[in-house]
Design a protein around this motif. Structure first.
Motif, PDB file in Angstrom:
ATOM      1  N   PRO A 166     -29.663  18.323  -2.581  1.00 18.16           N
ATOM      2  CA  PRO A 166     -29.550  17.953  -1.165  1.00 18.16           C
ATOM      3  C   PRO A 166     -28.111  18.081  -0.679  1.00 18.16           C
ATOM      4  O   PRO A 166     -27.168  18.137  -1.479  1.00 18.16           O
ATOM      5  CB  PRO A 166     -30.024  16.501  -1.150  1.00 18.16           C
ATOM      6  N   LEU A 167     -27.952  18.083   0.630  1.00 17.61           N
ATOM      7  CA  LEU A 167     -26.645  18.285   1.237  1.00 17.61           C
ATOM      8  C   LEU A 167     -25.636  17.232   0.784  1.00 17.61           C
ATOM      9  O   LEU A 167     -24.494  17.571   0.443  1.00 17.61           O
ATOM     10  CB  LEU A 167     -26.774  18.263   2.767  1.00 17.61           C
ATOM     11  N   PHE A 168     -26.020  15.967   0.785  1.00 22.42           N
ATOM     12  CA  PHE A 168     -25.075  14.914   0.411  1.00 22.42           C
ATOM     13  C   PHE A 168     -24.579  15.107  -1.020  1.00 22.42           C
ATOM     14  O   PHE A 168     -23.390  14.938  -1.302  1.00 22.42           O
ATOM     15  CB  PHE A 168     -25.748  13.537   0.561  1.00 22.42           C
ATOM     16  N   MET A 169     -25.476  15.469  -1.927  1.00 25.68           N
ATOM     17  CA  MET A 169     -25.089  15.679  -3.315  1.00 25.68           C
ATOM     18  C   MET A 169     -24.153  16.881  -3.443  1.00 25.68           C
ATOM     19  O   MET A 169     -23.155  16.834  -4.179  1.00 25.68           O
ATOM     20  CB  MET A 169     -26.328  15.875  -4.187  1.00 25.68           C
ATOM     21  N   LEU A 170     -24.440  17.945  -2.722  1.00 26.22           N
ATOM     22  CA  LEU A 170     -23.575  19.128  -2.746  1.00 26.22           C
ATOM     23  C   LEU A 170     -22.162  18.777  -2.285  1.00 26.22           C
ATOM     24  O   LEU A 170     -21.169  19.180  -2.908  1.00 26.22           O
ATOM     25  CB  LEU A 170     -24.159  20.223  -1.858  1.00 26.22           C
ATOM     26  N   LEU A 171     -22.073  18.042  -1.182  1.00 27.89           N
ATOM     27  CA  LEU A 171     -20.766  17.677  -0.641  1.00 27.89           C
ATOM     28  C   LEU A 171     -20.008  16.745  -1.591  1.00 27.89           C
ATOM     29  O   LEU A 171     -18.793  16.903  -1.790  1.00 27.89           O
ATOM     30  CB  LEU A 171     -20.936  17.005   0.725  1.00 27.89           C
ATOM     31  N   CYS A 172     -20.724  15.781  -2.184  1.00 32.24           N
ATOM     32  CA  CYS A 172     -20.069  14.835  -3.100  1.00 32.24           C
ATOM     33  C   CYS A 172     -19.514  15.547  -4.327  1.00 32.24           C
ATOM     34  O   CYS A 172     -18.367  15.315  -4.732  1.00 32.24           O
ATOM     35  CB  CYS A 172     -21.066  13.752  -3.532  1.00 32.24           C
ATOM     36  N   ILE A 173     -20.327  16.414  -4.933  1.00 29.51           N
ATOM     37  CA  ILE A 173     -19.864  17.110  -6.145  1.00 29.51           C
ATOM     38  C   ILE A 173     -18.700  18.021  -5.820  1.00 29.51           C
ATOM     39  O   ILE A 173     -17.696  18.071  -6.554  1.00 29.51           O
ATOM     40  CB  ILE A 173     -21.017  17.910  -6.792  1.00 29.51           C
ATOM     41  N   ALA A 174     -18.800  18.782  -4.708  1.00 30.64           N
ATOM     42  CA  ALA A 174     -17.726  19.709  -4.343  1.00 30.64           C
ATOM     43  C   ALA A 174     -16.418  18.964  -4.093  1.00 30.64           C
ATOM     44  O   ALA A 174     -15.355  19.372  -4.569  1.00 30.64           O
ATOM     45  CB  ALA A 174     -18.128  20.509  -3.105  1.00 30.64           C
ATOM     46  N   ALA A 175     -16.481  17.854  -3.350  1.00 28.39           N
ATOM     47  CA  ALA A 175     -15.262  17.114  -3.009  1.00 28.39           C
ATOM     48  C   ALA A 175     -14.634  16.483  -4.250  1.00 28.39           C
ATOM     49  O   ALA A 175     -13.416  16.585  -4.466  1.00 28.39           O
ATOM     50  CB  ALA A 175     -15.585  16.047  -1.964  1.00 28.39           C
ATOM     51  N   THR A 176     -15.444  15.810  -5.067  1.00 26.34           N
ATOM     52  CA  THR A 176     -14.885  15.146  -6.253  1.00 26.34           C
ATOM     53  C   THR A 176     -14.413  16.162  -7.282  1.00 26.34           C
ATOM     54  O   THR A 176     -13.418  15.929  -7.975  1.00 26.34           O
ATOM     55  CB  THR A 176     -15.927  14.192  -6.873  1.00 26.34           C
ATOM     56  N   LYS A 177     -15.117  17.285  -7.402  1.00 29.02           N
ATOM     57  CA  LYS A 177     -14.690  18.332  -8.342  1.00 29.02           C
ATOM     58  C   LYS A 177     -13.342  18.898  -7.911  1.00 29.02           C
ATOM     59  O   LYS A 177     -12.456  19.146  -8.742  1.00 29.02           O
ATOM     60  CB  LYS A 177     -15.734  19.451  -8.389  1.00 29.02           C
ATOM     61  N   LEU A 178     -13.168  19.103  -6.609  1.00 23.19           N
ATOM     62  CA  LEU A 178     -11.895  19.614  -6.095  1.00 23.19           C
ATOM     63  C   LEU A 178     -10.763  18.631  -6.380  1.00 23.19           C
ATOM     64  O   LEU A 178      -9.694  19.028  -6.852  1.00 23.19           O
ATOM     65  CB  LEU A 178     -12.019  19.892  -4.602  1.00 23.19           C
ATOM     66  N   ILE A 179     -11.003  17.353  -6.108  1.00 26.85           N
ATOM     67  CA  ILE A 179      -9.958  16.339  -6.336  1.00 26.85           C
ATOM     68  C   ILE A 179      -9.607  16.255  -7.820  1.00 26.85           C
ATOM     69  O   ILE A 179      -8.431  16.266  -8.203  1.00 26.85           O
ATOM     70  CB  ILE A 179     -10.410  14.968  -5.802  1.00 26.85           C
ATOM     71  N   ALA A 180     -10.634  16.172  -8.663  1.00 30.14           N
ATOM     72  CA  ALA A 180     -10.396  16.042 -10.100  1.00 30.14           C
ATOM     73  C   ALA A 180      -9.668  17.267 -10.658  1.00 30.14           C
ATOM     74  O   ALA A 180      -8.762  17.144 -11.485  1.00 30.14           O
ATOM     75  CB  ALA A 180     -11.723  15.838 -10.833  1.00 30.14           C
ATOM     76  N   THR A 181     -10.062  18.467 -10.193  1.00 32.35           N
ATOM     77  CA  THR A 181      -9.413  19.696 -10.675  1.00 32.35           C
ATOM     78  C   THR A 181      -7.953  19.741 -10.260  1.00 32.35           C
ATOM     79  O   THR A 181      -7.070  20.055 -11.070  1.00 32.35           O
ATOM     80  CB  THR A 181     -10.157  20.930 -10.130  1.00 32.35           C
ATOM     81  N   ALA A 182      -7.681  19.436  -8.987  1.00 37.99           N
ATOM     82  CA  ALA A 182      -6.301  19.468  -8.499  1.00 37.99           C
ATOM     83  C   ALA A 182      -5.430  18.452  -9.237  1.00 37.99           C
ATOM     84  O   ALA A 182      -4.290  18.756  -9.614  1.00 37.99           O
ATOM     85  CB  ALA A 182      -6.276  19.199  -6.995  1.00 37.99           C
ATOM     86  N   VAL A 183      -5.949  17.260  -9.461  1.00 39.13           N
ATOM     87  CA  VAL A 183      -5.182  16.219 -10.158  1.00 39.13           C
ATOM     88  C   VAL A 183      -4.933  16.631 -11.608  1.00 39.13           C
ATOM     89  O   VAL A 183      -3.820  16.490 -12.132  1.00 39.13           O
ATOM     90  CB  VAL A 183      -5.921  14.873 -10.085  1.00 39.13           C
ATOM     91  N   ASN A 184      -5.961  17.141 -12.272  1.00 36.87           N
ATOM     92  CA  ASN A 184      -5.798  17.581 -13.663  1.00 36.87           C
ATOM     93  C   ASN A 184      -4.776  18.702 -13.788  1.00 36.87           C
ATOM     94  O   ASN A 184      -3.930  18.688 -14.687  1.00 36.87           O
ATOM     95  CB  ASN A 184      -7.143  18.044 -14.222  1.00 36.87           C
TER      96      ASN A 184
END
Length: 584
Positions: free
Chosen positions: A316-334
């Motif tokens: 669903p849309l909410f799940m897509l947005l949540c995974i994309a946003a958190t993946k981006l944050i986690a990747t950038a921080v790492n």
């Protein structure tokens, strides 16, 4: 006695063959020799990638019975403790390493290629192997291709060091190792070749392509014998249904570029405010991943299972947005905190989920859109091309990952728009260039430097010279001239000089010389003498040019060093020789 003589002769012939092989590599025109190097680099890189993937996937299968991507199946406590434990282990390991051994990944390879002629210490291979495996096994959000590129480049570099090859061929070997690593990691040999030429070697030459292609093919074939040749993503025949999709494709490219710019800027900001302690940085990175993984477990690990779900339109849309946003944050921080992980995998995942989100939002405005998987695929390529600023590599990666040629035309449009938006709209460098800048390194090279790096000094040097001491008799001088040299290298304790043989001949013919026993001072006879410096036979013309400029000399003499403190002059290089090669 005869057996000993035969043994010595065999050993001498072998040494001569190896020396001939090395000498032939001084120019990129030695196609068969470079082809052989490409195959060897691909072979050894394939073996090291097999070992790396086996360690990672076998361990993950033990930890995650449902599969190496099923971190979300862990209970909440284990899901938190696993990344934290991995980060603590890495922190402990790196705290015992020297500062020079802590730099890993693609940026490190680029730095060694530019500043150290591609010589990568063997110990960095083992450090990257262990650190990369620990990071991936503990669920740090990242891909395996970053460690793989380092492993492939280090393996190929070590091959060149063992064979004592000239420095220009080391550059080719690094490109071969990187291409084989990407090709064998993703089953994408063409993308590996393009990535190597776009990002690592940073130039396209016909001569340079051939060994890199052979390395990518060889490495991929070797790994396929163990892990199979199935594509990473199973994609049905998806294409652009109509040209009404094209405006939406261009809009998607712009929006993906915004995400890529956000990834780069967040990584830069994280690094800018990161603590000095490497141990503390890793602990913070692991803690961030663990905290985000508690809320959105799909971000742990590489995340290709989420991409497969997005391709099928199951999220669903909410799940897509949540995974994309958190993946981006986690990747950038790492990445900003220096975690030894790859970033190509995360860019594909973020782009895929963002593309799926875009389709669901756009479909509320238009009922003529193509399948959701079409926009997921375009998002993957656009994010990779924009973040890495390697549009051609991203395009070829899409085609090979999906084995779907129908997406080529729209993918070209989406990737180019995303690339232009990041590079010209946001005026940001590639994520690798940004990482290098954060570390105080400049990886940009001008066209002249790249051209001169393709050949070694041996390809242009003059071998028609003789070496002599400063003082010699007329008889000795005449004996030198009977060898018909062009140049005379004057060896002296104070400083070495280069004298034209024609000047010595004129001095001998002058009336000042009365007896054959008269002693000549080659530093005093009439003639033009050139200040000269030393360069090893392995050096590239770019290195030679730098030495001439730095030491303010007018020529170089090339030496071989068969043993410590033993030097044999083998050639003379003038600035005109370098200029002639560059203009040709």
């Amino acid at each position: 006695m005869n057996e000993r003589l035969k043994h010595h002769l065999t050993h001498l012939k072998r040494r001569l063959r190896i020396r001939t092989f090395r000498s032939s590599l001084s120019s990129l025109e030695a196609a068969p020799q470079f082809a052989l190097l490409g195959i060897l680099a691909g072979l050894f890189t394939g073996f090291i990638i097999i070992a790396f993937r086996w360690v990672v996937e076998t361990t993950l299968n033990l930890l995650l019975p449902a599969g190496p991507e099923s971190f979300e199946q862990l209970n909440r406590i284990d899901r938190f403790l696993l990344p934290v434990a991995g980060a603590l282990t890495l922190a402990l390991m790196f705290s015992f390493l020297k500062l020079s051994d802590r730099q890993l990944g693609v940026t490190y390879v680029l730095r060694r290629l530019q500043q150290h002629q591609g010589y990568i210490p063997l110990r960095s291979l083992f450090i990257q192997f262990i650190a990369g495996a620990l990071a991936l096994i503990s669920g740090q959000t990242g891909g395996r291709e970053g460690p793989a590129i380092h492993l492939g480049a280090a393996t190929s570099s070590y091959l060149g060091q063992v064979l004592k090859l000239p420095n220009n061929s080391m550059r080719v070997l690094i490109g071969c190792g990187a291409a084989a690593a990407i090709g064998s990691s993703f089953n994408t040999p063409i993308a590996g070749v393009i990535f190597s030429m776009e990002v690592i070697v940073m130039e396209y030459t016909v001569a340079g392509f051939m060994p890199v292609i052979l390395a990518a093919v060889t490495g991929t074939l070797i790994v396929q014998q163990v892990f199979g040749d199935a594509p990473i993503f199973q994609v049905p025949g998806i294409g652009m249904d109509s040209f009404w999709d094209l405006p939406w494709v261009l809009i998607e490219g712009i929006l993906i570029a915004v995400l890529a710019a956000g990834l780069i800027r967040l990584m830069i900001a994280t690094q800018k405010h990161a603590p000095q302690s490497i141990a503390l940085r890793f602990i913070l990175a692991g803690g961030c991943t663990a905290a985000l993984g508690l809320a959105v477990p799909q971000i742990l690990g590489i995340g290709y299972d989420s991409v497969s779900e997005a391709l099928l339109g199951n999220l669903p849309l909410f799940m897509l947005l949540c995974i994309a946003a958190t993946k981006l944050i986690a990747t950038a921080v790492n990445l900003g905190l220096g975690m030894p992980i790859g970033l190509i995998g995360p860019t594909l995942v973020i782009g895929a989920l963002a593309g799926g989100s875009f389709w669901q939002l756009a479909s509320t405005f238009s009922n003529t859109l193509s399948e959701p998987g079409f926009y997921v695929i375009l998002g993957m390529g656009a994010m990779m091309g924009a973040a890495l600023q390697a549009p051609l590599a991203a395009l070829m990666a899409l085609v090979e990952l999906t084995r779907n040629p129908e997406i080529v035309l729209p993918a070209m449009a989406c990737i180019v728009v995303a690339h232009i938006t990041v590079a010209n709209g946001f005026r940001l460098p590639s994520i690798f260039q940004a990482q290098a800048t954060m570390l105080g390194q400049d990886l940009h090279r001008n066209a002249m430097s790249l051209t001169l790096s393709r050949a070694s000094v041996e390809s242009v040097m003059s071998r028609n010279f003789v070496t002599t001491e400063r003082y010699l008799t007329v008889t000795q001088a005449n004996a030198l001239l009977t060898q018909k040299p062009d140049w005379i290298l004057i060896k002296d304790e104070d400083n070495n000089l280069l004298l034209s043989a024609a000047d010595l001949s004129r001095a001998l013919a002058s009336s000042e010389v009365e007896s054959t026993e008269d002693q000549l001072d080659l530093k005093s006879i009439p003639g033009e003498r050139k200040n000269i410096a030393k360069v090893t036979w392995q050096a590239t013309l770019d290195e030679a040019f730098d030495i001439i400029a730095r030491e303010h000399v007018e020529a170089l003499y090339v030496v071989r060093v068969p043993a410590p403190l033993v030097e044999h002059p083998v050639g003379i290089v003038l600035p005109t020789d370098i200029e002639r090669f560059y203009k040709s």
